[in-house]
Design an enzyme around this catalytic site. Structure first.
Site, short mmCIF file in Angstrom:
data_model
loop_
_atom_site.label_atom_id
_atom_site.label_comp_id
_atom_site.label_asym_id
_atom_site.label_seq_id
_atom_site.Cartn_x
_atom_site.Cartn_y
_atom_site.Cartn_z
N ALA A 67 -49.52 48.13 6.88
CA ALA A 67 -48.42 47.18 6.91
C ALA A 67 -48.89 45.97 7.71
CB ALA A 67 -47.21 47.83 7.58
N GLY A 112 -50.08 52.07 6.20
CA GLY A 112 -49.33 51.91 4.95
C GLY A 112 -50.24 51.88 3.73
N GLU A 115 -50.93 55.42 2.94
CA GLU A 115 -49.68 55.97 2.41
C GLU A 115 -49.47 55.53 0.96
OE1 GLU A 115 -47.60 54.43 5.88
OE2 GLU A 115 -46.84 56.43 6.30
N GLU A 135 -51.44 54.42 13.10
CA GLU A 135 -50.18 53.89 13.66
C GLU A 135 -50.01 54.19 15.14
OE1 GLU A 135 -50.48 55.34 10.73
OE2 GLU A 135 -49.19 54.41 9.24
N1 DAK Z 1 -51.85 43.36 9.24
C1 DAK Z 1 -52.06 42.04 9.30
N2 DAK Z 1 -53.28 41.46 9.27
C2 DAK Z 1 -54.35 42.26 9.19
C3 DAK Z 1 -54.20 43.69 9.12
C4 DAK Z 1 -52.88 44.24 9.14
N3 DAK Z 1 -52.65 45.55 9.06
N4 DAK Z 1 -55.44 44.22 9.06
C5 DAK Z 1 -56.30 43.18 9.07
N5 DAK Z 1 -55.65 42.00 9.15
C6 DAK Z 1 -56.21 40.66 9.18
C7 DAK Z 1 -56.88 40.39 10.53
O1 DAK Z 1 -55.91 39.99 11.48
C8 DAK Z 1 -57.84 39.27 10.15
O2 DAK Z 1 -57.11 38.07 10.04
P1 DAK Z 1 -57.73 36.68 10.64
O3 DAK Z 1 -57.97 36.96 12.07
O4 DAK Z 1 -59.01 36.47 9.84
O5 DAK Z 1 -56.66 35.67 10.35
C9 DAK Z 1 -58.29 39.67 8.76
O6 DAK Z 1 -57.28 40.56 8.26
C10 DAK Z 1 -59.61 40.41 8.75
O7 DAK Z 1 -59.51 41.51 9.64
P2 DAK Z 1 -60.55 41.79 10.82
O8 DAK Z 1 -61.17 40.51 11.30
O9 DAK Z 1 -59.89 42.65 11.83
O10 DAK Z 1 -61.67 42.59 10.03
P3 DAK Z 1 -62.66 43.70 10.63
O11 DAK Z 1 -63.64 43.97 9.54
O12 DAK Z 1 -63.19 43.28 11.96
O13 DAK Z 1 -61.77 45.00 10.85
C11 DAK Z 1 -60.10 46.64 10.23
C12 DAK Z 1 -61.18 45.65 9.73
C13 DAK Z 1 -59.36 47.18 8.99
C14 DAK Z 1 -60.78 47.82 10.95
C15 DAK Z 1 -59.14 45.91 11.20
O14 DAK Z 1 -58.68 44.73 10.55
C16 DAK Z 1 -57.95 46.73 11.57
O15 DAK Z 1 -58.05 47.63 12.41
N6 DAK Z 1 -56.80 46.38 10.98
C17 DAK Z 1 -55.54 47.03 11.33
C18 DAK Z 1 -55.48 48.41 10.73
C19 DAK Z 1 -54.20 49.12 11.10
O16 DAK Z 1 -53.93 49.39 12.27
N7 DAK Z 1 -53.46 49.43 10.07
C20 DAK Z 1 -52.19 50.14 10.25
C21 DAK Z 1 -51.10 49.16 10.38
S1 DAK Z 1 -49.61 49.93 10.86
C22 DAK Z 1 -42.57 51.35 9.05
C23 DAK Z 1 -43.19 52.08 8.10
C24 DAK Z 1 -44.55 52.00 7.95
C25 DAK Z 1 -45.30 51.18 8.76
C26 DAK Z 1 -44.67 50.43 9.68
C27 DAK Z 1 -43.31 50.51 9.83
N8 DAK Z 1 -41.17 51.47 9.23
C28 DAK Z 1 -40.55 52.74 8.92
C29 DAK Z 1 -40.44 50.42 9.91
C30 DAK Z 1 -46.73 51.13 8.59
C31 DAK Z 1 -47.49 50.78 9.64
C32 DAK Z 1 -48.89 50.44 9.44
O17 DAK Z 1 -49.47 50.44 8.39
#
Ligand code: DAK
Length: 261
Positions: A67, A112, A115, A135
């Site tokens: 997400a 997400g 998922e 998460e």
């Molecule tokens: N959201 C927004 N932007 C993201 C992103 C994300 N999840 N993942 C990556 N980006 C963006 C980065 O901010 C960066 O943007 P700029 O800085 O260039 O503007 C660009 O994509 C490239 O990412 P990185 O520079 O970080 O690239 P790396 O190769 O260094 O790293 C990575 C890749 C995938 C390991 C890293 O980007 C990372 O850790 N990303 C986050 C992964 C993460 O934590 N995903 C889970 C998100 S939480 C809900 C239900 C469901 C959910 C929420 C609420 N409710 C019931 C309310 C779900 C939650 C989730 O999915």
């Protein structure tokens, strides 16, 4: 139908290819993308000629990196509820499609994104794919059905380990634990998906739908009732033109021409 964050194409008759297309944010799911996904899935659901849906991510790096954290961080409780409902709707709509849905995971499938992949019927991964439910790093548990679908796919202990440690799993381990059905070289992922899609599109369309229905709904029943359910769907197939054509073609030693009725 036009989309900002998705591409919906039909590379071959009956075959839809849906691409999450925000590579600058690693295809992260924001509210607008979830809305577009709802519309795209409805379009496939409304096409009687649809035979299979492939879902993938744009770019080299990610299927979907979760997400959209940037957007999510500022949500009010009310907005978080709407966001959650929208995400759940997408996962359910994908699962409810009558045709097989295959995720082609080309890179990171996190949160997400994992998922979304698990809401598809099965996953073919590229050798660059990475799966995880990170998460808890952000102070939240999975919220788009991840705890439930992961434990059903890989078992309770493995799911708990992955969800509570946020450990990421590469393609070979994902294959070993049953999260994906196959791993292919990154350059071959799209073609591998199309080969499977083509094979499904050539089968009896009603039979494919009935088979999906039997597996999907039967798994929530006990075995005896699930077998009764299967029997009724099997019998239903004998009321279709496709069953007549499929068996006639076998006897006449020719390729069947299914009409989907
Ligand atoms: N959201 C927004 N932007 C993201 C992103 C994300 N999840 N993942 C990556 N980006 C963006 C980065 O901010 C960066 O943007 P700029 O800085 O260039 O503007 C660009 O994509 C490239 O990412 P990185 O520079 O970080 O690239 P790396 O190769 O260094 O790293 C990575 C890749 C995938 C390991 C890293 O980007 C990372 O850790 N990303 C986050 C992964 C993460 O934590 N995903 C889970 C998100 S939480 C809900 C239900 C469901 C959910 C929420 C609420 N409710 C019931 C309310 C779900 C939650 C989730 O999915």
């Amino acid at each position: 139908m036009s989309f900002q964050n998705l591409l919906l194409e039909q590379p071959e008759p009956g075959v839809y290819l849906l691409t999450l297309n925000r590579p600058q944010a690693l295809n992260a799911l924001n509210a607008a993308t979830l809305d577009e996904l709802t519309r795209a899935i409805a379009q496939v659901a409304g096409d009687a000629g649809a035979r299979v849906l492939l879902v993938t991510g744009a770019g080299e790096k990610a299927f979907v990196a979760g997400a959209d954290i940037t957007e999510m961080q500022a949500l009010s409780a009310e907005q978080a509820q709407a966001f959650s409902a929208s995400g759940m709707r997408v996962m359910h709509a994908l699962e409810a499609l009558p045709v097989p849905v295959i995720a082609l995971v080309n890179g990171y499938a996190l949160g997400g994104g994992c998922e979304l992949a698990m809401a598809c019927d099965w996953i073919i991964a590229s050798d660059r794919a990475v799966f995880g439910q990170p998460e808890v790093n952000l102070g939240i548990p999975p919220g788009f059905g991840g705890t439930q679908r992961l434990s059903r796919l890989v078992g309770r202990a493995r799911a708990l380990e992955l969800v509570t440690t946020a450990r990421q799993v590469k393609a070979d381990e994902a294959l070993a634990i049953g999260l994906v059905t196959r791993v292919v070289a990154a350059a071959e992922l799209r073609e591998a998906g199309l080969v499977v899609a083509r094979s499904i599109a050539a089968k009896g369309p009603v039979a494919v739908r009935l088979a999906k229905q039997a597996v999907q709904h039967g798994q929530d029943l006990d075995l005896a009732n699930a077998c009764v359910y299967e029997t009724s769907l099997f019998a239903l197939a004998f009321a279709t033109a496709d069953q007549k054509e499929g068996m006639r073609a076998f006897v006449e030693k020719r390729v069947p021409r299914f009409c989907g009725e």
